[in-house]
Design a protein around this motif. Structure first.
Motif, PDB file in Angstrom:
ATOM      1  N   ALA A 182     -23.941  28.415   8.164  1.00  0.00           N
ATOM      2  CA  ALA A 182     -23.766  27.084   7.582  1.00  0.00           C
ATOM      3  C   ALA A 182     -23.410  26.063   8.657  1.00  0.00           C
ATOM      4  N   TYR A 183     -22.501  26.409   9.557  1.00  0.00           N
ATOM      5  CA  TYR A 183     -22.137  25.469  10.624  1.00  0.00           C
ATOM      6  C   TYR A 183     -23.310  25.256  11.584  1.00  0.00           C
ATOM      7  N   PHE A 184     -24.077  26.294  11.824  1.00  0.00           N
ATOM      8  CA  PHE A 184     -25.278  26.155  12.654  1.00  0.00           C
ATOM      9  C   PHE A 184     -26.248  25.158  12.026  1.00  0.00           C
ATOM     10  N   MET A 185     -26.443  25.255  10.707  1.00  0.00           N
ATOM     11  CA  MET A 185     -27.340  24.337  10.008  1.00  0.00           C
ATOM     12  C   MET A 185     -26.783  22.920   9.979  1.00  0.00           C
ATOM     13  N   ALA A 186     -25.450  22.780   9.919  1.00  0.00           N
ATOM     14  CA  ALA A 186     -24.848  21.445   9.942  1.00  0.00           C
ATOM     15  C   ALA A 186     -25.177  20.736  11.251  1.00  0.00           C
ATOM     16  N   PHE A 187     -25.129  21.462  12.352  1.00  0.00           N
ATOM     17  CA  PHE A 187     -25.474  20.880  13.649  1.00  0.00           C
ATOM     18  C   PHE A 187     -26.949  20.461  13.687  1.00  0.00           C
ATOM     19  N   ILE A 188     -27.836  21.309  13.148  1.00  0.00           N
ATOM     20  CA  ILE A 188     -29.264  20.995  13.123  1.00  0.00           C
ATOM     21  C   ILE A 188     -29.525  19.744  12.272  1.00  0.00           C
TER      22      ILE A 188
END
Length: 508
Positions: free
Chosen positions: A262-268
């Motif tokens: 989820a945090y990875f997708m937030a950055f993207i």
């Protein structure tokens, strides 16, 4: 309000936007047509009566004013394509990235979704609702986003959707802290709302590409979308491998294999917002007076399209709805695999969630290459042939799992890999992309935002109903699910074959 339109050097006027194959300027390019900029909800319509669905008049009488019947929407001069390519490659690239991010939000979470549901106390039925919630968000907003893109422009709609997607990723990261499956389902719904731009992005691509190359360009953006939810499970599997059972917590911020995706997708998502704000140029819709004289071929196509079928719909509307049903059949089948894939691999093959993510990612990568080859395939086969061939391959892969005993010791893992390969690498990418291309060709050069929104909603409906159905069926006898899916796909292919001549004519 009208004004004279002067086309850029080397390009035809809007009423001759289709460039000839030898790159010569059409003879009528010297006679510019009056142009109207459309900036409000009342859009102009094509005079053909079978375009009523584009205006959202799906069940209305289709009556239009006389001055509306003489106009047709065309792309602005800044979005007119070259003879074989796309004028705005920066915009095309950013739109592809938006498509990728929308489905990455599902693909990256795929390997850990079932373990997270199980951790929160859910069952396979809960998992079905969690998967369906994503598509529920899409189905609610896709028609709205499609129509808003016509009224307010592509850029504003994309900025809003990616912002919602960013909010969804942050909500997903808090699901474990909240500790209830209901909040996870809410987060999945928010992710679905944020990714409900398939109709918008497809309409954008349709607006800046030639009909003759439509299947190729639709295949390109479908390859991007497909990579989003089939290749990116690699990242989910990687987070499982790196973090394992480790859990780091600083207040509300929690980092483990469930929250890292989820945090990875937030950055993207944040990076995508920056690209949209700084680099994306919006498009402007124009209307131009239409020449009332039609060619004999166009008159023949219009005559067939306006015929009333046995079910009371025109042939055109029946074909549009038929393409949407095909979308439901193919999307629903892949949605069912999403729902039961990890659970089935564990029960019947003793395969770990990380390995399932690797299998799906590998086969999805091959599927992306298949999509990128659609331009070659379309030279040797029609859209109807590609649809039927893709569905046939899907049926073979699905039935290969239908009659296995629930005994991991006697079920070799290659059987599971074979089924995933047939569905994810060949059948779905080719068959489903051909459906999108066929649908776009039937709609034609009209602004496709609203209809593409409804088309995307049809696929999202499939991803709501099929996963829920899969969850209930899997709770009883999971093998029955594969028989149901194979039957639905077989019936769909049969109706396509029966209607192949009409579909070929309306898409020409």
């Amino acid at each position: 309000m009208s004004s004279n339109y002067v086309p850029p050097e080397g390009l035809a006027a809007p009423d001759a936007v289709a460039l000839s194959a030898n790159h010569q300027t059409p003879t009528n390019a010297a006679s510019p047509s009056p142009v109207v900029v459309i900036g409000g909800p009342s859009q102009q319509q094509d005079s053909n009566p079978y375009v009523n669905m584009e205006a959202g008049d799906f069940f209305g009488d289709g009556l239009m004013k006389d001055d509306e019947k003489a106009t047709v929407l065309v792309p602005s001069s800044s979005s007119i394509l070259t003879a074989e390519g796309i004028h705005d490659m920066t915009g095309f690239t950013i739109v592809c990235f938006v498509i990728l991010v929308g489905d990455m939000s599902r693909g990256v979470m795929f390997p850990t979704l079932w373990p997270l549901v199980d951790l929160l106390g859910g069952t396979t039925v809960t998992l079905g609702f969690a998967v369906a919630a994503f598509s529920f968000g899409r189905v609610v907003v896709s028609p709205l986003f499609g129509s808003w893109s016509v009224i307010y422009g592509y850029k504003n709609v994309l900025l809003m959707s990616v912002s919602l997607l960013l909010s969804g990723t942050l909500a997903y990261a808090q699901a474990q802290n909240v500790g209830t499956p209901g909040f996870l389902i809410f987060a999945q719904s928010l992710l679905g709302v944020g990714s409900g731009t398939l109709g918008v992005t497809r309409a954008y691509i349709a607006e800046i590409t030639a009909t003759r190359a439509r299947t190729r360009y639709m295949a390109w953006i479908t390859a991007v979308q497909y990579a989003g939810f089939t290749v990116t499970p690699f990242f989910g599997a990687l987070f499982i491998k790196i973090l394992g059972d480790n859990d780091y917590q600083w207040g509300l911020l929690r980092l483990n294999m469930y929250t890292a995706p989820a945090y990875f997708m937030a950055f993207i998502c944040f990076s995508t917002l920056i690209a949209l704000v700084t680099c994306f140029q919006d498009r402007q819709r124009l209307a131009t007076q239409k020449d009332k004289k039609k060619s004999k071929r166009r008159s023949a196509i219009d005559e067939v399209a306006n015929r009333t079928t046995l079910i009371g719909l025109t042939t055109y509307d029946a074909c549009i709805i038929g393409c949407m049903l095909l979308n439901i059949a193919t999307k629903g089948s892949i949605g069912s695999f999403e729902t039961v894939g990890v659970n089935y691999a564990e029960s019947f093959f003793d395969i770990s969630p990380a390995s399932v993510g690797t299998y799906v990612g590998s086969c999805g990568t091959i599927g992306v290459f298949a999509l990128l080859s659609m331009g070659v395939f379309s030279v040797y086969a029609t859209d109807v042939q590609l649809i039927c061939g893709g569905i046939a391959v899907m049926v073979v892969g699905i039935l290969s799992l239908a009659f296995l005993p629930e005994d991991p010791d006697n079920n070799p893992s290659w059987r599971y890999l074979f089924a995933i390969f047939m569905v994810y690498s060949i059948g779905y990418p080719i068959g489903h992309t051909a459906v999108i291309g066929l649908f776009s060709k039937i709609v034609g050069r009209r602004p496709q935002g609203t209809l593409m929104g409804w088309f995307a909603s049809a696929g999202s409906i499939a991803r709501i109903t099929f996963p829920v159905m899969a969850g209930f069926v899997a709770a009883g006898n999971i093998r029955n699910l594969f028989v149901i899916l194979a039957s639905v796909l077989t019936v769909s292919a049969f109706f396509v074959l029966m209607s192949r001549k009409t579909l070929a004519l309306l898409s020409s």
